[in-house]
Scaffold this active site. Structure first.
Site, mmCIF file in Angstrom:
data_model
loop_
_atom_site.group_PDB
_atom_site.id
_atom_site.type_symbol
_atom_site.label_atom_id
_atom_site.label_comp_id
_atom_site.label_asym_id
_atom_site.label_seq_id
_atom_site.Cartn_x
_atom_site.Cartn_y
_atom_site.Cartn_z
ATOM 1 N N SER A 59 0.838 -6.284 -11.481
ATOM 2 C CA SER A 59 -0.048 -5.633 -12.445
ATOM 3 C C SER A 59 -0.211 -6.568 -13.623
ATOM 4 O O SER A 59 0.554 -7.515 -13.782
ATOM 5 C CB SER A 59 0.549 -4.304 -12.908
ATOM 6 O OG SER A 59 -0.298 -3.671 -13.844
ATOM 7 N N ARG A 308 -3.720 -8.025 -5.785
ATOM 8 C CA ARG A 308 -3.553 -6.624 -5.389
ATOM 9 C C ARG A 308 -4.828 -5.864 -5.720
ATOM 10 O O ARG A 308 -5.430 -6.081 -6.773
ATOM 11 C CB ARG A 308 -2.375 -6.002 -6.146
ATOM 12 C CG ARG A 308 -1.976 -4.601 -5.688
ATOM 13 C CD ARG A 308 -1.348 -4.635 -4.315
ATOM 14 N NE ARG A 308 -0.774 -3.338 -3.932
ATOM 15 C CZ ARG A 308 -1.423 -2.394 -3.252
ATOM 16 N NH1 ARG A 308 -2.699 -2.572 -2.912
ATOM 17 N NH2 ARG A 308 -0.815 -1.280 -2.905
ATOM 18 N N THR A 344 -0.249 2.379 -15.239
ATOM 19 C CA THR A 344 1.198 2.606 -15.200
ATOM 20 C C THR A 344 1.565 3.950 -15.812
ATOM 21 O O THR A 344 2.304 4.744 -15.218
ATOM 22 C CB THR A 344 1.938 1.463 -15.920
ATOM 23 O OG1 THR A 344 1.612 0.214 -15.300
ATOM 24 C CG2 THR A 344 3.439 1.681 -15.851
ATOM 25 N N CYS A 499 -10.724 -12.299 1.175
ATOM 26 C CA CYS A 499 -9.262 -12.348 1.219
ATOM 27 C C CYS A 499 -8.762 -13.443 0.285
ATOM 28 O O CYS A 499 -9.175 -14.604 0.393
ATOM 29 C CB CYS A 499 -8.772 -12.630 2.634
ATOM 30 S SG CYS A 499 -6.976 -12.883 2.714
ATOM 31 N N CYS A 522 -0.330 -12.833 4.465
ATOM 32 C CA CYS A 522 -0.829 -11.608 3.835
ATOM 33 C C CYS A 522 -0.021 -11.223 2.599
ATOM 34 O O CYS A 522 1.212 -11.121 2.643
ATOM 35 C CB CYS A 522 -0.808 -10.474 4.842
ATOM 36 S SG CYS A 522 -1.387 -8.900 4.189
ATOM 37 N N CYS A 525 -2.535 -7.059 -0.295
ATOM 38 C CA CYS A 525 -3.439 -6.652 -1.378
ATOM 39 C C CYS A 525 -4.363 -5.523 -0.951
ATOM 40 O O CYS A 525 -4.905 -4.819 -1.790
ATOM 41 C CB CYS A 525 -4.245 -7.838 -1.894
ATOM 42 S SG CYS A 525 -5.576 -8.394 -0.808
ATOM 43 N N CYS A 528 -8.943 -6.352 2.610
ATOM 44 C CA CYS A 528 -9.638 -6.336 3.902
ATOM 45 C C CYS A 528 -9.870 -4.916 4.391
ATOM 46 O O CYS A 528 -10.930 -4.592 4.940
ATOM 47 C CB CYS A 528 -8.848 -7.140 4.937
ATOM 48 S SG CYS A 528 -7.132 -6.614 5.147
#
Length: 553
Positions: A59, A308, A344, A499, A522, A525, A528
């Site tokens: 984050s 992310r 958050t 990606c 990978c 995140c 895709c």
């Protein structure tokens, strides 16, 4: 039970929580606080797919401590890693790769003001919350993925099944195979983060999003840099809009100065963009070359990288959060406040309210199958009030663009506090916004210079991503023919570009195009799963402990 007939060990708890982020950990802590105050014994288990708590947490992050204050009023005395108070707060409009304009404080929507907030590592805060949870008696199990849902004979969720360990790529059991466990609970809370794969299944099965706008998403890409001591400005916050995205995509950038001579820099790209040739990763590499950003990174060293997706649809996209047997909370449901670009405090508040609902229900002689009242608790709380006030923020930006949408949101938030008597909606799913390649030209992206900009593979290396290579691919194609026979022809196969980790490639072999999936790269995140125009890619959890391992992110 949505699984094979494998014999499994069964463990029973009062509550099982899936996900070791702020929502899940807040729920775990609050349930045990309530139990201790009432002198009740409860068993609470929390599973986290990352190798440790915080390993998969990514984050910005600037945090509003509202929910943390409610959970642990003495968080500072307890040593919470929340120490860097915002000292300067600047919003810049970037009109080109060289030009910028600082917006006066009064011109910025008040929801974006950061007075009294803190710059943190959300991964480190999650690690601290896990310590508090364990001290309260929660059983915390990192390295265990929640792979499947388990249903009872009435079709209610009765828990989850953790992923099998030691299955080969061919689907056969390897030496040392360990079947996953069935974790049964009176209530199961799903706090997997944005686009959680079990949350996605629950929303679909129980039709929790009926009558709601489709969820909307952004892809956040972030780096952590060590900077020279004389350039460190702990507490400095910069947000940017405009270039490099401009009219091609919504979103914006950020740069924050942490303690210990560190800077975080990132770019959020809205995933409703039209041009299939656009590459969010390469837009971020361009972004760092703007003089107002580059000056903060002069002589610095990049030490970590990650990406992310974030759920940013807000109130109009928020599904019903209860179902028979449990709740979907935090970013798994989409509680982020897009007008604040913060999730958050809202995720934590959803966890606190979930804990109260669960604890109260468990005191009943016959607990209800569904905690339907939870949805009213959300609506009546400050969380519901925040999201309702911000309900127009995203659809207006999507309809009017960053500049005029920003102007409307200033009026809506600063003058009317989100109380204008009408609501905008965006009913087009992000993947459906991708247009045919023939309508667009590929952007020209400069070659990485190895100083401010870098290639994808060197970036993935800094994310400490690791997967056991001999395991079933966790990026599943509904139809293996779609990438080449449909997406490549129509959209120039955009998976190669959306990606941020180089997972998807189209390679030429013997005059034939082959769609290659480099699943070991990978970052989890979920882009895709969100952006594929054919909705042909389904992300499922790999073996537990696989994926990135983020430090201080």
């Amino acid at each position: 039970m949505s699984d094979t007939n494998t014999q499994r060990d069964v463990m029973e708890f009062d509550v099982v929580i899936v996900g070791g982020g702020p929502a899940g950990l807040s729920a775990a802590c609050r349930i045990m606080q309530r139990a201790q105050a009432a002198d009740k014994e409860l068993s609470v288990c929390l599973v986290e797919k990352g190798s440790e708590i915080g390993a998969h947490i990514l984050s910005g992050a600037v945090i509003e401590t509202t929910a943390l204050d409610e959970l642990f009023p003495d968080w500072s005395e307890k040593g919470a890693p929340v120490t860097t108070k915002v000292t300067t707060d600047e919003v810049l409009w970037l009109s080109s790769d060289q030009a910028s304009k600082s917006l006066p404080h009064w011109m910025v929507p008040k929801t974006l003001h950061n007075d009294g907030n803190y710059i943190i590592s959300l991964g480190n805060l999650s690690r601290w919350l896990a310590e508090q949870a364990e001290a309260l008696g929660v059983e915390v199990f990192p390295g265990f993925s929640a792979a499947h849902l388990s249903y009872d004979d009435q079709g209610n969720v009765e828990g989850i099944i953790t992923g099998d360990m030691g299955v080969g790529q061919n689907g056969r059991e390897k030496d040392g195979f360990m079947p996953g466990m069935l974790l049964k609970a009176k209530y199961t809370l799903f706090a997997e983060g944005c686009r959680g794969h079990l949350g996605k299944e629950l929303i679909s099965k129980f039709q929790l999003d009926d009558g709601k706008d489709p969820q909307h998403y952004g892809l956040g890409i972030k780096e952590l840099w060590d900077v020279p001591a004389d350039q460190s400005k702990p507490g400095a916050v910069i947000h940017t809009a405009g270039w490099p995205l401009g009219k091609d995509a919504g979103g914006g950038g950020f740069l924050y100065h942490l303690d210990n001579n560190q800077v975080v820099v990132g770019l959020i790209v809205d995933l409703n963009y039209k041009n299939p040739y656009l590459s969010p990763y390469d837009e971020f590499q361009r972004y760092k070359h703007h003089p107002v950003i580059a000056q903060h990174l002069k002589g610095a060293k990049r030490v970590s990288y990650g990406a992310r997706a974030i759920a940013k649809g807000g109130w109009s996209s928020l599904p019903k959060m209860s179902f028979p047997g449990g709740l979907v909370i935090g970013c798994d449901a989409g509680t982020l406040n897009p007008a604040k670009i913060k999730g958050t405090h809202t995720a934590m508040k959803s966890g606190l309210l979930a804990a109260d609902s669960v604890f109260d229900a468990l005191q009943s002689a016959s607990p209800p199958a569904e905690l339907s009242e939870f949805n009213n608790l959300i609506r009546q709380s400050w969380l519901g009030e925040e999201l309702q006030q911000a309900r127009n923020f995203v659809p207006v930006m999507h309809k009017l663009g960053t500049f005029w949408g920003g102007a409307y949101n200033w009026l809506d938030q600063n003058i009317f506090s989100g109380a204008l008597p009408f609501s905008f909606h965006d009913t087009a799913a992000d993947h459906a916004c991708t247009e045919l390649a023939e309508k667009h030209r590929p952007p020209i992206y400069p070659k990485a210079d190895g100083v401010l900009s870098f290639d994808k593979l060197s970036s993935v290396f800094l994310s400490n991503t690791n997967h056991e290579e001999d395991q079933p691919c966790h990026l599943q194609l509904k139809d293996p023919n779609v990438p080449i026979h449909s997406n490549l022809l129509k959209f120039a196969e955009p998976a190669q570009r959306y990606c941020p980790a180089g997972v998807y490639e189209v390679v030429e072999s013997n005059q034939e195009s082959i769609f290659q999936i480099n699943a070991q790269n990978c970052l989890h995140c979920k882009t895709c799963d969100i952006k594929d125009p054919a909705q042909n890619i389904t992300w499922v959890t790999p073996e537990g402990a696989g994926g990135p391992n983020y430090p201080n992110m």
